[in-house]
Design a protein around this motif. Structure first.
Motif, short mmCIF file in Angstrom:
data_model
loop_
_atom_site.label_atom_id
_atom_site.label_comp_id
_atom_site.label_asym_id
_atom_site.label_seq_id
_atom_site.Cartn_x
_atom_site.Cartn_y
_atom_site.Cartn_z
N THR A 65 -44.12 33.02 -73.80
CA THR A 65 -45.08 31.97 -74.13
C THR A 65 -46.48 32.58 -74.15
O THR A 65 -46.88 33.26 -73.21
N ASN A 85 -37.04 29.33 -62.02
CA ASN A 85 -37.23 27.93 -61.67
C ASN A 85 -38.26 27.30 -62.62
O ASN A 85 -39.40 27.76 -62.69
N PRO A 86 -37.88 26.25 -63.37
CA PRO A 86 -38.83 25.66 -64.34
C PRO A 86 -40.06 25.05 -63.67
O PRO A 86 -41.14 25.03 -64.27
N ASP A 87 -39.92 24.55 -62.44
CA ASP A 87 -41.07 23.97 -61.74
C ASP A 87 -42.13 25.04 -61.45
O ASP A 87 -43.33 24.82 -61.63
N LYS A 111 -34.79 32.08 -69.07
CA LYS A 111 -34.29 30.71 -69.09
C LYS A 111 -32.92 30.65 -68.42
O LYS A 111 -32.07 31.48 -68.66
N VAL A 156 -32.86 29.12 -60.35
CA VAL A 156 -31.92 28.05 -60.66
C VAL A 156 -30.49 28.57 -60.56
O VAL A 156 -29.61 27.94 -59.97
N ASN A 196 -42.48 27.86 -63.07
CA ASN A 196 -43.01 28.28 -64.36
C ASN A 196 -44.05 27.29 -64.88
O ASN A 196 -45.09 27.69 -65.44
N ASN A 197 -43.81 26.00 -64.69
CA ASN A 197 -44.77 24.98 -65.13
C ASN A 197 -46.07 25.07 -64.35
O ASN A 197 -47.16 24.89 -64.92
N ASP A 201 -32.17 34.44 -73.89
CA ASP A 201 -32.74 33.60 -72.84
C ASP A 201 -34.09 34.11 -72.34
O ASP A 201 -34.70 33.48 -71.48
N GLU A 251 -48.04 28.09 -65.78
CA GLU A 251 -48.61 27.80 -67.09
C GLU A 251 -49.75 26.80 -66.99
O GLU A 251 -50.76 26.92 -67.71
N HIS A 253 -40.33 34.67 -68.83
CA HIS A 253 -39.35 34.30 -67.81
C HIS A 253 -37.97 34.23 -68.43
O HIS A 253 -37.83 34.20 -69.67
#
Length: 476
Positions: free
Chosen positions: A155, A177-179, A173, A466, A181-182, A151, A185, A171
């Motif tokens: 990137t 929090n994917p938000d 997985k 998360v 991380n986005n 996990d 990036e 990070h």
């Protein structure tokens, strides 16, 4: 741009692209039925890898396909001259067979790196004695060895139109929090600069507030610290050539935490953390408190203390605010001289300079003994903070608070702290509050104190993970 089937023409194109640099050479290998051209910078390639894995195999079996002959781990096919140029300046070798337009990019970079050593800027009392180095692949390897999980997501980004600096964003997985991380990036992709000096340039481009008095990102050279924050749902940014990594998002309380707190008894770790937070307020407000009490509200002090201070100031030439600022300035000069000079000389200057300056200014009646004590305690209080960025912010902001205290006394001191608290409450980092988590309920267990490990069942809220559950009941 497509390469020419002619080896000589391709060499001329590449030589023009590197501005006819003298260390760019071509090795031609002529055989009965075929011809090969090897293009490379002789100052960048590893000669042993070049000879053993490229030249010798081709010499023994020139008629076979390149993929079947060359015994090198990193190999990529390309039909773009620009991609070949980018590979050459990184130390790779470009191979072309006469009559073909396919270019083979071979990994022959000369890798010279220092050995993994102990952290120099962050002292280790207990725990792993490994520090990051300047090689990006080695740093990622150390993190993966400490977190052997599928996990763990890495990137890559390329930043800098000229420097082409490799950046890695890591990070966990399912935890991070994917938000968040986005957002990180996206900000990295928006950076448009010719050369990226990491981590300083990267931090200023991705931080939330452009002009901030306090640090918004945490920098560390300790592998165990980066591992701990990854498991809390934070994101780690690594850069080629930087022996430090950047961690985000972080809250105000992260700058007072140390990995050593979790290697000792929980109550001792809590005492040390409370001490750091207390020294934060001492470093900010002690000079202003001294100036306001001596200049305005002397009646607040006990009579004996007030008489002692007034007696010490009787023959002092400078005003209290001036003498405090002078001593704080002298302390900063000594600190900067100690950092910039060689280690043995720096230590000697710090000791001799402190004794000479302290004795001289007191005996000349320029500064009182009390001001010297106040400046010394202020400096020591700022140095105890684990984060260099936060420590530097404290030492600079206390000058502003001192000036307000010199103008308005205790009212100015209280007003300064009031404005500073409002400023901190309004700050955000990656869209999350700077003072998050709050000091209520279970959030206080790992902020101003360090609760027992078995009580820290949930991850901190500051990174909005998360997966909030760290573990179940482990003391049944």
């Amino acid at each position: 741009m497509k390469p020419s089937p002619s080896v000589q023409v391709t060499f001329d194109q590449l030589k023009d692209a590197v501005s006819h640099s003298t260390d760019f050479v071509m090795k031609s290998m002529d055989f009965a039925h075929c011809k090969y051209g090897l293009f490379y910078l002789e100052t960048m390639v590893d000669s042993e890898v070049f000879q053993d894995h490229i030249v010798r195999p081709i010499s023994l079996r020139p008629d076979l396909a390149v993929k079947e002959v060359v015994t090198i781990r990193v190999m990529k096919e390309s039909d773009d001259i620009q991609e070949a140029i980018a590979a050459i300046v990184k130390g790779q070798t470009v191979l072309q067979k006469e009559g073909e337009t396919t270019l083979y990019l071979l990994g022959t970079e000369q890798k010279k790196e220092r050995a993994i050593n102990i952290p120099t800027n962050e002292r280790v009392l207990r725990g792993p004695h490994e520090a990051f180095i300047e090689n990006l692949d080695t740093n990622i390897n150390m993190i993966r060895k400490n977190i052997a999980s599928p996990d763990l997501v890495v990137t890559y980004f390329i930043i800098g139109s000229v420097s082409r600096t490799r950046i890695a964003v890591i990070h966990m997985k399912g935890i991070a929090n994917p938000d968040v991380n986005n957002v990180i990036e996206q900000r990295l992709q928006n950076i448009d600069i010719d050369i990226a000096e990491a981590p300083g340039f990267i931090q200023e481009y991705i931080q939330e507030t452009k002009f901030s008095l306090f640090p918004q990102l945490l920098t560390t050279e300790r592998v165990d610290r980066a591992r701990a924050y990854l498991m809390e749902g934070k994101v780690v940014i690594l850069a080629e050539g930087a022996p430090e990594v950047t961690i985000l998002p972080v809250s105000f309380w992260s700058f007072f935490q140390s990995p050593d707190d979790y290697q000792i008894s929980w109550w001792i770790g809590s005492v040390f953390r409370l001490l750091r937070i207390l020294c934060f307020f001492i470093g900010l407000g002690l000079p202003g408190l001294y100036v306001s009490l001596v200049s305005f509200q002397t009646y607040v002090l006990p009579l004996t203390v007030a008489l002692t201070i007034q007696g010490a100031l009787k023959y002092i030439t400078l005003q209290p605010v001036i003498e405090v600022i002078v001593m704080l300035f002298a302390l900063e000069v000594l600190r900067e001289a100690t950092v910039r000079l060689a280690n043995p000389i720096g230590q000697a200057i710090s000791v001799v300079g402190g004794i000479v300056i302290g004795t001289a200014v007191v005996q000349s009646n320029l500064v009182s003994n009390t001001a010297v004590i106040v400046a010394s305690i202020t400096g020591l209080a700022s140095f105890i903070i684990p984060s260099y960025e936060m420590s530097s912010s404290v030492r600079l902001i206390n000058l502003i608070i001192t000036l307000f205290s010199a103008l308005f006394g205790l009212v100015g001191l209280v007003f300064s702290f009031f404005c500073l608290t409002i400023y901190l409450c309004r700050m955000n980092t990656m869209g999350l509050p700077y003072f998050y988590p709050s000091l209520v309920d279970s959030d206080v267990l790992d902020t101003i104190i360090r609760a027992p490990i078995w009580r820290l069942k949930r991850r901190p809220k500051e990174a909005a993970p998360v997966n909030k559950q760290r573990f179940r009941n482990s003391r049944r």
